[in-house]
Scaffold this motif. Structure first.
Motif, mmCIF file in Angstrom:
data_model
loop_
_atom_site.group_PDB
_atom_site.id
_atom_site.type_symbol
_atom_site.label_atom_id
_atom_site.label_comp_id
_atom_site.label_asym_id
_atom_site.label_seq_id
_atom_site.Cartn_x
_atom_site.Cartn_y
_atom_site.Cartn_z
ATOM 1 N N PRO A 184 0.750 2.087 4.250
ATOM 2 C CA PRO A 184 1.871 2.524 3.408
ATOM 3 C C PRO A 184 1.602 3.859 2.743
ATOM 4 N N ASN A 185 2.673 4.597 2.491
ATOM 5 C CA ASN A 185 2.623 5.850 1.745
ATOM 6 C C ASN A 185 3.611 5.716 0.598
ATOM 7 N N ILE A 186 3.129 5.666 -0.634
ATOM 8 C CA ILE A 186 4.023 5.352 -1.745
ATOM 9 C C ILE A 186 5.022 6.472 -2.015
ATOM 10 N N ASN A 187 4.668 7.707 -1.702
ATOM 11 C CA ASN A 187 5.631 8.805 -1.862
ATOM 12 C C ASN A 187 6.817 8.636 -0.928
ATOM 13 N N THR A 188 6.520 8.245 0.312
ATOM 14 C CA THR A 188 7.576 8.029 1.305
ATOM 15 C C THR A 188 8.495 6.888 0.883
ATOM 16 N N THR A 189 7.911 5.788 0.433
ATOM 17 C CA THR A 189 8.704 4.638 -0.022
ATOM 18 C C THR A 189 9.566 5.014 -1.223
ATOM 19 N N TYR A 190 8.989 5.736 -2.153
ATOM 20 C CA TYR A 190 9.689 6.139 -3.367
ATOM 21 C C TYR A 190 10.877 7.046 -3.054
ATOM 22 N N LYS A 191 10.664 8.021 -2.173
ATOM 23 C CA LYS A 191 11.722 8.989 -1.864
ATOM 24 C C LYS A 191 12.814 8.385 -0.982
ATOM 25 N N SER A 192 12.413 7.568 0.006
ATOM 26 C CA SER A 192 13.396 6.976 0.929
ATOM 27 C C SER A 192 14.096 5.769 0.327
ATOM 28 N N LYS A 193 13.464 5.168 -0.702
ATOM 29 C CA LYS A 193 13.978 3.962 -1.367
ATOM 30 C C LYS A 193 14.146 2.797 -0.397
ATOM 31 N N LYS A 194 13.232 2.701 0.552
ATOM 32 C CA LYS A 194 13.233 1.568 1.472
ATOM 33 C C LYS A 194 11.830 1.337 2.011
ATOM 34 N N GLY A 195 11.589 0.106 2.476
ATOM 35 C CA GLY A 195 10.268 -0.213 3.006
ATOM 36 C C GLY A 195 10.170 -1.665 3.409
ATOM 37 N N ILE A 196 9.022 -2.021 3.955
ATOM 38 C CA ILE A 196 8.707 -3.409 4.295
ATOM 39 C C ILE A 196 7.782 -3.964 3.211
ATOM 40 N N CYS A 197 7.388 -5.207 3.312
ATOM 41 C CA CYS A 197 6.654 -5.841 2.216
ATOM 42 C C CYS A 197 5.356 -5.115 1.876
ATOM 43 N N TYR A 198 4.672 -4.562 2.881
ATOM 44 C CA TYR A 198 3.446 -3.797 2.653
ATOM 45 C C TYR A 198 3.742 -2.587 1.769
ATOM 46 N N ASP A 199 4.885 -1.948 1.993
ATOM 47 C CA ASP A 199 5.292 -0.797 1.188
ATOM 48 C C ASP A 199 5.600 -1.204 -0.252
ATOM 49 N N TYR A 200 6.336 -2.305 -0.410
ATOM 50 C CA TYR A 200 6.650 -2.805 -1.751
ATOM 51 C C TYR A 200 5.356 -3.063 -2.540
ATOM 52 N N ALA A 201 4.421 -3.766 -1.905
ATOM 53 C CA ALA A 201 3.190 -4.148 -2.592
ATOM 54 C C ALA A 201 2.325 -2.940 -2.932
ATOM 55 N N ALA A 202 2.275 -1.948 -2.031
ATOM 56 C CA ALA A 202 1.472 -0.746 -2.285
ATOM 57 C C ALA A 202 2.076 0.085 -3.410
ATOM 58 N N LEU A 203 3.413 0.227 -3.408
ATOM 59 C CA LEU A 203 4.086 1.004 -4.454
ATOM 60 C C LEU A 203 3.923 0.338 -5.817
ATOM 61 N N PHE A 204 4.222 -0.932 -5.888
ATOM 62 C CA PHE A 204 4.118 -1.658 -7.153
ATOM 63 C C PHE A 204 2.675 -1.649 -7.658
ATOM 64 N N GLY A 205 1.732 -1.920 -6.756
ATOM 65 C CA GLY A 205 0.323 -1.932 -7.139
ATOM 66 C C GLY A 205 -0.153 -0.581 -7.649
ATOM 67 N N SER A 206 0.255 0.485 -6.976
ATOM 68 C CA SER A 206 -0.155 1.837 -7.389
ATOM 69 C C SER A 206 0.416 2.203 -8.748
ATOM 70 N N MET A 207 1.687 1.892 -8.968
ATOM 71 C CA MET A 207 2.322 2.215 -10.247
ATOM 72 C C MET A 207 1.647 1.464 -11.396
ATOM 73 N N LEU A 208 1.279 0.204 -11.163
ATOM 74 C CA LEU A 208 0.607 -0.573 -12.196
ATOM 75 C C LEU A 208 -0.798 -0.033 -12.457
#
Length: 273
Positions: A184-208
């Motif tokens: 996963p790339n959290i910048n890509t998920t954040y900008k595109s506003k879409k992803g699969i579960c791996y993306d959700y978990a990486a983004l949420f985990g990184s922000m926390l």
């Protein structure tokens, strides 16, 4: 209504995600290629590994403790990549492998390291290969804004959880086409506003993690998902315990007014990062 939501989650979630633990045949014969195992960040519970091959072949790193090994894909251009030592204190063996042929790899170098953390949660605050973040990233700046003025860990977690669940939609096309070894790339998920579960978990985990809140990215199986799934475990200071939060499910169901903490009995962990 409850049955409908359960069915909806099963339909929305994720094709089997290839585990970062490789099912490869690994030998211990040595190569003469350039491999580096850097322990300068050992006090944070992480190591940095780099491997540059003249052949351009694929590479992996294996991190072993007490008979359990985590295998990760490794860039072969010498770039240092950070990996967690998440199996608590003790002696680890870190081995770098180079691909030979078929499903076979040979050892390039190996090193024993000893982890002595005062707090085992420290490792789950760091930036590592699949929970990768820096202070300059947009999602991290957003996380800082979301928690501003909040003092309780629970309030910070709920604010970030709500943002991810409401702003990121499930990506069906990626679900159908994601390749083996995807990271996963959290910048890509954040900008595109879409992803699969791996993306959700990486983004949420990184922000926390960026806000000093220990968070694990976990892979395994859930009654709420079909196939291999990814979610988070978060340490709530006020509760003095780890709780399960699944932002993929929350995004699909809009959380339905329920607690964001999921039942442990609905989840079966295989690996944590």
């Amino acid at each position: 209504m409850r049955q409908f939501l359960s069915l909806l989650v099963v339909l929305l979630l994720f094709l089997p995600l290839e585990s970062t633990v490789a099912q490869a045949a690994l030998s211990t014969s040595q190569t003469k290629n350039e491999a580096t195992i850097n322990t300068k960040s050992l006090a944070k519970g992480i190591i940095s590994v780099g491997f540059k091959t003249k052949s351009g072949k694929k590479a992996k790193v294996g991190i072993t403790k007490n008979g359990k090994t985590y295998y990760y894909n490794l860039p072969n251009n010498g770039t240092l990549t950070q990996f967690p030592l998440q199996m608590k204190n003790g002696e680890y063996t870190v081995t770098v492998f180079e691909h030979t042929k078929g499903n076979y790899y040979k050892s390039a170098t190996s090193k024993k390291v000893t982890l002595k953390l005062k707090d085992s949660k420290t490792v789950f605050l760091q930036s590592v290969q699949n929970v990768k973040w820096t202070r300059s990233m947009s999602p991290i700046k957003t996380a800082t804004k979301l928690v501003k003025g909040k003092t309780r860990t629970e309030d910070k977690v709920r604010s970030i959880q709500n943002y991810v669940a409401r702003n990121v939609k499930y990506d069906y096309e990626k679900y159908r086409n994601v390749k083996s070894g995807y990271l996963p790339n959290i910048n890509t998920t954040y900008k595109s506003k879409k992803g699969i579960c791996y993306d959700y978990a990486a983004l949420f985990g990184s922000m926390l993690r960026s806000q000093g809140i220990p968070a694990k990215l976990v892979t395994g199986y859930s009654t709420n998902a079909k196939g291999l799934h990814a979610w988070n475990e978060v340490y709530i200071k006020e509760l003095k315990k780890w709780v399960i939060i699944d932002t993929t499910v929350d995004a699909a169901t809009k959380n339905s007014g329920k607690s964001i903490y999921k039942k442990a009995s609905d989840y079966k962990k295989q690996y944590e990062y």
